[in-house]
Write a protein that holds these residues in place. Structure first.
Motif, mmCIF file in Angstrom:
data_model
loop_
_atom_site.group_PDB
_atom_site.id
_atom_site.type_symbol
_atom_site.label_atom_id
_atom_site.label_comp_id
_atom_site.label_asym_id
_atom_site.label_seq_id
_atom_site.Cartn_x
_atom_site.Cartn_y
_atom_site.Cartn_z
ATOM 1 N N UNK A 173 72.966 130.683 68.105
ATOM 2 C CA UNK A 173 73.556 129.500 68.238
ATOM 3 C C UNK A 173 72.937 128.214 69.754
ATOM 4 N N UNK A 174 73.450 128.924 70.445
ATOM 5 C CA UNK A 174 72.932 128.363 71.875
ATOM 6 C C UNK A 174 72.045 127.861 71.927
ATOM 7 N N UNK A 175 70.701 128.686 71.148
ATOM 8 C CA UNK A 175 69.336 128.612 70.792
ATOM 9 C C UNK A 175 68.735 127.190 69.888
ATOM 10 N N UNK A 176 69.738 127.952 69.253
ATOM 11 C CA UNK A 176 69.094 126.696 67.701
ATOM 12 C C UNK A 176 69.707 125.112 68.561
ATOM 13 N N UNK A 177 71.046 125.368 69.255
ATOM 14 C CA UNK A 177 71.460 123.677 70.484
ATOM 15 C C UNK A 177 70.228 123.233 70.740
ATOM 16 N N UNK A 178 69.728 124.454 72.264
ATOM 17 C CA UNK A 178 68.781 124.172 72.576
ATOM 18 C C UNK A 178 67.902 123.360 72.334
ATOM 19 N N UNK A 179 67.036 124.193 70.995
ATOM 20 C CA UNK A 179 65.717 123.556 70.313
ATOM 21 C C UNK A 179 66.308 122.040 69.835
ATOM 22 N N UNK A 180 66.855 121.515 69.185
ATOM 23 C CA UNK A 180 67.690 120.651 68.729
ATOM 24 C C UNK A 180 67.236 119.340 69.851
ATOM 25 N N UNK A 181 68.066 120.234 71.263
ATOM 26 C CA UNK A 181 68.041 118.800 72.198
ATOM 27 C C UNK A 181 66.419 118.961 72.667
ATOM 28 N N UNK A 182 65.815 120.089 72.694
ATOM 29 C CA UNK A 182 64.623 119.707 72.963
ATOM 30 C C UNK A 182 63.336 118.478 71.849
#
Length: 397
Positions: A173-182
């Protein structure tokens, strides 16, 4: 009273001169009289101050100069006030500019700090560090499966019950959120790039239109200059042709006049020496020089006779002038002698008058010295003291 006599003053008080039977009586004081005396004394003091003032007595007051000085002082004060107001306005403008600069620096500093925080959040994350495998069990740093408690001994106490549950889902979930932010940051950066490119394109289009407009104006200006040069060249050429035509006409006229003059000179009586020219000229009141052929014997004899008469008349006038000059010289000589004699008599008279005046001046000087000696030695022997001069100029009346 002779100045040489010694004057004595009686210092006895006035009270001692009163008779013995008189007694002092305490009379009531008149306040009005005392006020009148005080008022007169103050008026007298003010009058003395005004009269004995050296400035008013010697220099006087120049009202025009004082008014001019007052006007100059007011003008100087007004100029100083305007200068101070200008300085205050300049100071305020400097303060505002300094405040704007400080605000811009603070905005720039906050922008740099925000960019730094964003850069650290994107490129300096904890999970990307070298110790992330020890903290987050990345890449199997321990070489064992931390999810299995049986791999450790009872005394290791590395993994406890309930720890590490849902770790993979949370990381995912953290990686997906980071991907969305990026992805959002990438889209924002792409949008900014597109806007920047669009602005650059518009600016380039405006510059191109401005350059085209400048080129068109330059072309129009060059065309106008070329047309003006062509018109000026045509006008100068027309003027030159007109001048050449005028010079040509003048030259033809001068040639015609020269030819006519040459024809007249060739066909006139001056070069042909026609004998009838002198006969025609003799009837005129004045013989033209170009037709004169010489004088006859009668004319020559008359001229010689008239010349002899003129010479005799000039000789007679010369003799009369010489006699007149001699008489005039004799008269001037007599007048010069009389003038010299008169000057001599005047000098003698002036010399006698000066001698008499010198004797009279010597007598006057002698009498004056005797009088001064008398004044110093006999009359003015009692010199006044300093207190003698204090009795003058004590009142304004």
């Amino acid at each position: 009273l002779d100045l040489n006599d010694n004057v004595t003053y009686n210092d006895t008080p006035a009270d001692n001169l009163l008779p013995a039977r008189m007694h002092k009586v305490d009379l009531p004081v008149d306040e009005a009289a005392v006020e009148a005396v005080r008022r007169r004394r103050s008026a007298e003091a003010a009058r003395q101050t005004r009269i004995f003032s050296t400035r008013n007595r010697v220099m006087g007051l120049d009202l025009h100069a004082l008014e001019r000085q007052v006007a100059e002082r007011r003008e100087r004060v007004a100029m100083d006030k305007q200068r101070d107001m200008a300085h205050d306005a300049l100071r305020v403008s400097f303060d505002e500019m300094l405040m704007r600069q400080q605000k811009e620096e603070e905005d720039m500093r906050r922008g740099l700090a925000r960019d730094l925080v964003q850069y650290r959040a994107m490129h300096q994350r904890a999970e990307d560090s070298r110790e992330a495998d020890l903290k987050c069990n990345h890449q199997g740093a321990l070489g064992v499966d931390v999810s299995a408690p049986e791999s450790f001994g009872p005394a290791s106490m590395q993994v406890f019950q309930g720890e590490g549950v849902g770790e993979d889902e949370r990381k995912r979930a953290q990686m997906e959120m980071n991907e969305r932010v990026l992805r959002a940051q990438r889209e924002e950066r792409d949008k900014q790039k597109r806007e920047y490119k669009h602005k650059e394109l518009l600016r380039c289009r405006e510059l191109l239109q401005h350059d085209l407009r400048v080129a068109q104006l330059d072309a129009l200006e060059t065309e106008c200059k070329r047309a003006a040069c062509i018109a000026l060249k045509s006008y100068n050429q027309a003027q030159a042709e007109e001048r050449l035509e005028r010079e040509k006409q003048d030259k033809l006229r001068q040639e015609e006049e020269g030819l006519a003059e040459m024809l007249h000179m060739v066909t006139s009586d001056l070069l042909t020496e026609c004998p009838e020219a002198a006969v025609r000229a003799g009837a005129a009141p004045r013989v033209p020089p170009d037709h004169w052929k010489g004088m006859g014997p009668e004319q020559l004899s008359a001229i010689y006779r008239q010349r002899e008469e003129q010479r005799a008349e000039r000789e007679r006038h010369t003799q009369l002038e010489r006699q007149r000059e001699k008489a005039w010289d004799l008269l001037q000589l007599q007048q010069a002698r009389q003038q010299v004699e008169e000057e001599s008599r005047v000098r003698e008279t002036e010399k006698e008058r000066r001698v008499k005046l010198d004797r009279y001046n010597q007598q006057l000087a002698k009498e004056q010295r005797a009088h001064q000696q008398y004044l110093k030695t006999e009359l003015y022997t009692n010199q006044p003291a300093a207190h003698y001069f204090t009795q003058f100029s004590t009142s304004s009346r």
